[in-house]
Design a protein around this motif. Sequence first.
Motif, mmCIF file in Angstrom:
data_model
loop_
_atom_site.group_PDB
_atom_site.id
_atom_site.type_symbol
_atom_site.label_atom_id
_atom_site.label_comp_id
_atom_site.label_asym_id
_atom_site.label_seq_id
_atom_site.Cartn_x
_atom_site.Cartn_y
_atom_site.Cartn_z
ATOM 1 N N LYS A 61 0.823 -1.197 0.000
ATOM 2 C CA LYS A 61 0.000 0.000 0.000
ATOM 3 C C LYS A 61 0.863 1.254 0.000
ATOM 4 C CE LYS A 61 -3.840 -2.395 0.597
ATOM 5 N NZ LYS A 61 -3.260 -3.716 0.306
ATOM 6 N N THR A 62 2.008 1.165 0.654
ATOM 7 C CA THR A 62 2.877 2.328 0.765
ATOM 8 C C THR A 62 4.291 1.835 1.049
ATOM 9 O OG1 THR A 62 3.335 4.349 2.021
ATOM 10 C CG2 THR A 62 2.365 2.538 3.245
ATOM 11 N N MET A 63 5.290 2.687 0.820
ATOM 12 C CA MET A 63 6.651 2.344 1.218
ATOM 13 C C MET A 63 7.193 3.385 2.181
ATOM 14 S SD MET A 63 8.093 0.825 -2.348
ATOM 15 C CE MET A 63 6.843 1.642 -3.307
ATOM 16 N N ASP A 64 6.293 4.010 2.931
ATOM 17 C CA ASP A 64 6.722 4.929 3.971
ATOM 18 C C ASP A 64 6.585 4.206 5.309
ATOM 19 O OD1 ASP A 64 6.909 6.754 5.997
ATOM 20 O OD2 ASP A 64 6.026 8.379 4.832
ATOM 21 N N PRO A 65 7.725 3.942 5.984
ATOM 22 C CA PRO A 65 7.668 3.152 7.216
ATOM 23 C C PRO A 65 6.701 3.702 8.254
ATOM 24 C CG PRO A 65 9.944 3.648 6.624
ATOM 25 C CD PRO A 65 9.072 4.369 5.637
ATOM 26 N N ILE A 66 6.512 5.032 8.282
ATOM 27 C CA ILE A 66 5.665 5.557 9.354
ATOM 28 C C ILE A 66 4.176 5.355 9.055
ATOM 29 C CG2 ILE A 66 7.415 7.303 9.911
ATOM 30 C CD1 ILE A 66 5.174 9.322 9.035
ATOM 31 N N LEU A 67 3.839 5.102 7.784
ATOM 32 C CA LEU A 67 2.432 4.892 7.428
ATOM 33 C C LEU A 67 2.092 3.420 7.246
ATOM 34 C CD1 LEU A 67 1.859 7.810 4.886
ATOM 35 C CD2 LEU A 67 1.022 7.638 7.228
ATOM 36 N N VAL A 68 3.119 2.576 7.193
ATOM 37 C CA VAL A 68 2.895 1.152 6.963
ATOM 38 C C VAL A 68 2.015 0.560 8.052
ATOM 39 C CG1 VAL A 68 4.019 -1.080 7.119
ATOM 40 C CG2 VAL A 68 4.986 0.678 5.656
ATOM 41 N N VAL B 75 -17.694 17.336 -6.390
ATOM 42 C CA VAL B 75 -18.140 18.209 -7.489
ATOM 43 C C VAL B 75 -16.978 19.024 -8.035
ATOM 44 C CG1 VAL B 75 -20.550 18.384 -6.797
ATOM 45 C CG2 VAL B 75 -18.894 20.006 -5.880
ATOM 46 N N ARG B 76 -15.943 19.177 -7.233
ATOM 47 C CA ARG B 76 -14.752 19.872 -7.732
ATOM 48 C C ARG B 76 -13.749 18.883 -8.324
ATOM 49 N NH1 ARG B 76 -13.310 22.953 -2.510
ATOM 50 N NH2 ARG B 76 -15.061 21.805 -1.626
ATOM 51 N N GLY B 77 -14.204 17.641 -8.490
ATOM 52 C CA GLY B 77 -13.348 16.641 -9.137
ATOM 53 C C GLY B 77 -12.360 15.990 -8.187
ATOM 54 N N ASP B 78 -12.522 16.222 -6.866
ATOM 55 C CA ASP B 78 -11.585 15.648 -5.903
ATOM 56 C C ASP B 78 -12.279 14.532 -5.132
ATOM 57 O OD1 ASP B 78 -9.780 15.020 -3.961
ATOM 58 O OD2 ASP B 78 -9.798 16.984 -2.984
ATOM 59 N N PHE B 79 -11.848 13.297 -5.379
ATOM 60 C CA PHE B 79 -12.467 12.166 -4.690
ATOM 61 C C PHE B 79 -11.720 11.798 -3.410
ATOM 62 C CE2 PHE B 79 -14.250 11.314 -8.995
ATOM 63 C CZ PHE B 79 -15.582 11.386 -8.644
ATOM 64 N N GLY B 80 -10.817 12.648 -2.986
ATOM 65 C CA GLY B 80 -10.145 12.413 -1.711
ATOM 66 C C GLY B 80 -8.982 11.442 -1.805
ATOM 67 N N GLN B 81 -8.436 11.129 -0.618
ATOM 68 C CA GLN B 81 -7.268 10.246 -0.519
ATOM 69 C C GLN B 81 -7.718 8.835 -0.169
ATOM 70 O OE1 GLN B 81 -4.507 12.604 -1.495
ATOM 71 N NE2 GLN B 81 -3.525 11.288 -0.013
ATOM 72 N N SER B 82 -7.066 7.849 -0.761
ATOM 73 C CA SER B 82 -7.324 6.466 -0.379
ATOM 74 C C SER B 82 -6.897 6.256 1.075
ATOM 75 C CB SER B 82 -6.543 5.517 -1.284
ATOM 76 O OG SER B 82 -6.334 4.290 -0.626
ATOM 77 N N ILE B 83 -7.750 5.597 1.845
ATOM 78 C CA ILE B 83 -7.415 5.351 3.254
ATOM 79 C C ILE B 83 -6.297 4.321 3.372
ATOM 80 C CG2 ILE B 83 -8.340 4.459 5.444
ATOM 81 C CD1 ILE B 83 -11.070 5.570 4.570
ATOM 82 N N LEU B 84 -6.266 3.354 2.467
ATOM 83 C CA LEU B 84 -5.255 2.304 2.540
ATOM 84 C C LEU B 84 -3.949 2.712 1.866
ATOM 85 C CD1 LEU B 84 -7.441 -0.851 1.844
ATOM 86 C CD2 LEU B 84 -6.609 -0.013 4.031
ATOM 87 N N TYR B 85 -4.051 3.376 0.729
ATOM 88 C CA TYR B 85 -2.851 3.685 -0.056
ATOM 89 C C TYR B 85 -2.265 5.065 0.259
ATOM 90 C CZ TYR B 85 -3.497 -0.331 -3.184
ATOM 91 O OH TYR B 85 -3.604 -1.598 -3.712
ATOM 92 N N HIS B 86 -3.034 5.921 0.954
ATOM 93 C CA HIS B 86 -2.573 7.290 1.232
ATOM 94 C C HIS B 86 -2.218 8.028 -0.064
ATOM 95 C CE1 HIS B 86 -2.542 6.011 5.364
ATOM 96 N NE2 HIS B 86 -1.640 5.090 5.108
ATOM 97 N N GLN B 87 -2.945 7.724 -1.131
ATOM 98 C CA GLN B 87 -2.733 8.436 -2.397
ATOM 99 C C GLN B 87 -4.087 8.918 -2.901
ATOM 100 O OE1 GLN B 87 -0.452 6.270 -5.390
ATOM 101 N NE2 GLN B 87 0.375 4.970 -3.800
ATOM 102 N N SER B 88 -4.053 9.824 -3.889
ATOM 103 C CA SER B 88 -5.292 10.334 -4.444
ATOM 104 C C SER B 88 -6.101 9.187 -5.055
ATOM 105 C CB SER B 88 -4.970 11.380 -5.509
ATOM 106 O OG SER B 88 -5.932 11.345 -6.531
ATOM 107 N N ALA B 89 -7.362 9.070 -4.652
ATOM 108 C CA ALA B 89 -8.212 7.979 -5.133
ATOM 109 C C ALA B 89 -8.367 8.061 -6.652
ATOM 110 C CB ALA B 89 -9.578 8.038 -4.447
ATOM 111 N N THR B 90 -8.535 9.280 -7.155
ATOM 112 C CA THR B 90 -8.699 9.460 -8.601
ATOM 113 C C THR B 90 -7.471 8.947 -9.341
ATOM 114 O OG1 THR B 90 -9.862 11.473 -8.007
ATOM 115 C CG2 THR B 90 -9.393 11.142 -10.334
ATOM 116 N N MET B 91 -6.288 9.306 -8.841
ATOM 117 C CA MET B 91 -5.060 8.883 -9.525
ATOM 118 C C MET B 91 -4.918 7.352 -9.491
ATOM 119 S SD MET B 91 -4.059 11.573 -10.716
ATOM 120 C CE MET B 91 -2.534 11.031 -11.489
#
Lengths: 577, 319
Positions: A61-68, B75-91
């Motif tokens: 899911k990530t490669m940041d140790p603090i978020l793993v 509505v502004r095209g921002d679906f937020g951050q993935s909770i598991l991946y900590h990345q933009s959900a859209t991306m």
Amino acid sequence: MNDRPLWRSLAFVTAIALLATACGPSSTTPPASGSAAASASAAGPVQKGGRIIEGSFSDIKTMDPILVSDTSSDYVTSKIYDSLIQADPKTGEPKPRMATFDQSKDGLTYTFTINDKANWSDGKPVIGDDYLTAKKLVAKSKLTVRKSNFKDIKGWQDYVDGKANTISGIQIDKADPKKFTVTLTKVSCDAIFQISSYVMPTQVFGKYATDTSKDEIDKAPENSAPPVADGPFKFSQWKQGDQVVLDRNDTYWNGAPNVDQYVFKVVADSTVLAAQLKTGEINFGAIEPKDLADVQAQEGLRVTKVPQLGYTYIGWKTDSTTVPALGDKRVRQALAYGLNMKDVIQAVLFGEGQAHVTHFVPVQWAYPDPSTLNQYPYDTQKAESLLQQAGYKKNANGIYEKDGKPISFTIHTNQGNKTRETLAQVASEQYKKIGVDAKVSLDQFQAMVDKLSAGDPSMDAWIIGWSLGTSVDPYAIWDSTQIPDPAKKTTGFDFGGYKNADVDKAIDEGRNPSNGDCSIAARKKQYETFSKILNDDQPYNFGFVPNSLYVTPKGLQNFDPGAFSQTYNINQWWIKK
Amino acid sequence: MRRFVIRRLLYTIPTLIGVSLITFLISHLAPGDPVRLYTFGDPNARPEDIEAVRHALGLDLPLPLQYVDWASQAVRGDFGQSILYHQSATMLILARVPNSLQLAIAALVLQLLIGVPLGVVAALRRGSVVDQAIRVFSTVFHAVPSFWFGLILIVVFAVQLRWLPSQGMLTIGKDDWDILDRLRHLVMPAFVLSLAGIASYARIMRTETLEVINQDYIRTARAKGLLEPTVIAVHAVRNALIPMVTALGGILAFLISGALVIEQVFTWPGIGQLTYQSVVGKDYPVVMAGVMISSLLLVISYLLRDVVYVLVDPRVKTG
């Protein structure tokens, strides 16, 4: 598990991945050079090149140790970021890795000295500042679940709250940038694992740990593409949902790996994983017992068995109001005698596991001498006589009852996990023979997690597993403060409401000894007391410890897995052609 | 025409709001909490850590408030951050669109290449053994569970015969642009994905061909002395194909989102695989983004189809 539908097996795999999260970032940290030279000479001169391709059911899911917070991410991240201290791969005792450590007489201050050769892959040395950066990042992050790991460091809370610009308990030696001290507010025996963990490159992440930084670290692009490494491999590519490719780190302080690449490849399920080992699409992975015979028949593949750092158990709601029988120790002991765990292990693990009767598992140093424990051999007569001693009499249906209340409860487990489903079925059948009515309910995993962590009274009995980490401290699972309380909406892992003052005391003396003695010998004594009480009280039917079955090609040299780490010496692995 | 398109576009708004509300409610009301799930059994993640993260993610807010927060960003095209991946959900989703498209297009091509000829042959040999066989084939393959069939293919072609790779979309160490390698990975998942489509295309095509073949212009073509293959290919099949073209729009969108199970079996890193894992892990932002992006694709493809209808058939009124 041969005939489960795929979506179920996938749900199971996910559940396992989620469950197996039990180890924090410091848990799979690989230890330093072992007994490599001896076996290398036996197999001839070391041959360089090739790649390790490991199969896994879940993507990172990530490669940041603090978020793993999941096993896969932790596993891959630990190949990129090396740890300061390691758990001995075979026993779990703290050992130096990238740094040596020293504890002050009062037990409050740790002095770390980072190895002279330890450099980042961009050539910069690994220094005490990088440790400070890592801790500051944890404090800045809003999404990390590791903050409380560091709460005993002096000045930690002030920094988290923004009252201080630095963490006063972390001091870097002015003369030697590789030397630093960490001062705690109280003695804590497992602190060494909690406070050490990873260091992070200040030249990359420093910009997220300035005085004005907020939580930018949570969205940092470097989290999914780390630019520099101090571990055996450096990041090359992550094709999400498919594979992560790491390249050999030629500047690795402990000696550059012999193989060129390490690839972490996602596969659908255990059947496919076994198939891929056979075809050679992957050359490292852990199979399930059902595939063992098939894989063993393959020429060129080798299976290495290691008892797991964890167990699968049946938990009892000891403070149940609806099934008061479960609050009686004699009834729980009867439930231990009344289930033939050897049958279960044969049925669900094809014999690849061993019966378990207390909390600590054999690979942990805290595991007591097994001859001091009651092994609860299968004995239905003894089980029934215990029920009678507890004042229960058989009713017309052949079920023991007292005050008109039969011993009747439901064992919950997550649907799709064949091992647990079978354990539940076998338990239900065998308990009937001793006059106990145990029904089985297959629940959705997500719902089970909700109910257990919230202390829902409907969970009379349940089957899940614990994956234990490097820290032996059983506080989170067995201390009575960890009983979830639905009324106060507090959560915790003591799902069964088990409460025993002597257990609490032993746990406390094992983690924060009143005399400050954190030696293994002193702690072992406390944990022996703890183990014996649990063994006698049977708050769980402790179930079994399965074996991990690691498969590699016969040509892979220096593969020597321990329960605490399988890849601690991955830089010394080489593939004989 | 412009008014028609604008009006249809306006219609999509309540559709998307409805979809978002239903998805939001189902995913949030089903048991499970993402942070509690991924920290379950992790003794180093203390209850206070877990609650702090839930608070930071807004998971402790009342549900209506969470929806409003989500919608005002969406509505502004921002679906937020993935909770598991900590990345933009859209991306996360967009990165997988090309993978899903490759699979969908390959499956579509197979459906047309196999389904259409089967349907035509069945129609021309109506009542024969061939027709019966094709009908049985259609029914069976429509009903076969794709995950099961996929596993069978893996066992036969990957494990036993070792002709094809069983998982993923790229041999480790090969270049991204190695077309041959990509095709080898595509064969099995695309075939399994196309099965249901092949079956239904064959049936539609059979019906349409039977209808067309009795038309006057076919008789005229034959009367002109054209060779039978020319009559069939140029006059019959071409006309029978028209109703099928309109079905394509919807099918493409279905293929992209409907490959969920097959992407799991073959570990094809597409939208389906991500959506499935997000549902299991309760990664709400990704589930929402996945459903919304798929719905948008579907709505747009229907709109295009309707526009094409209007353009080709003047009898359809735009007013």
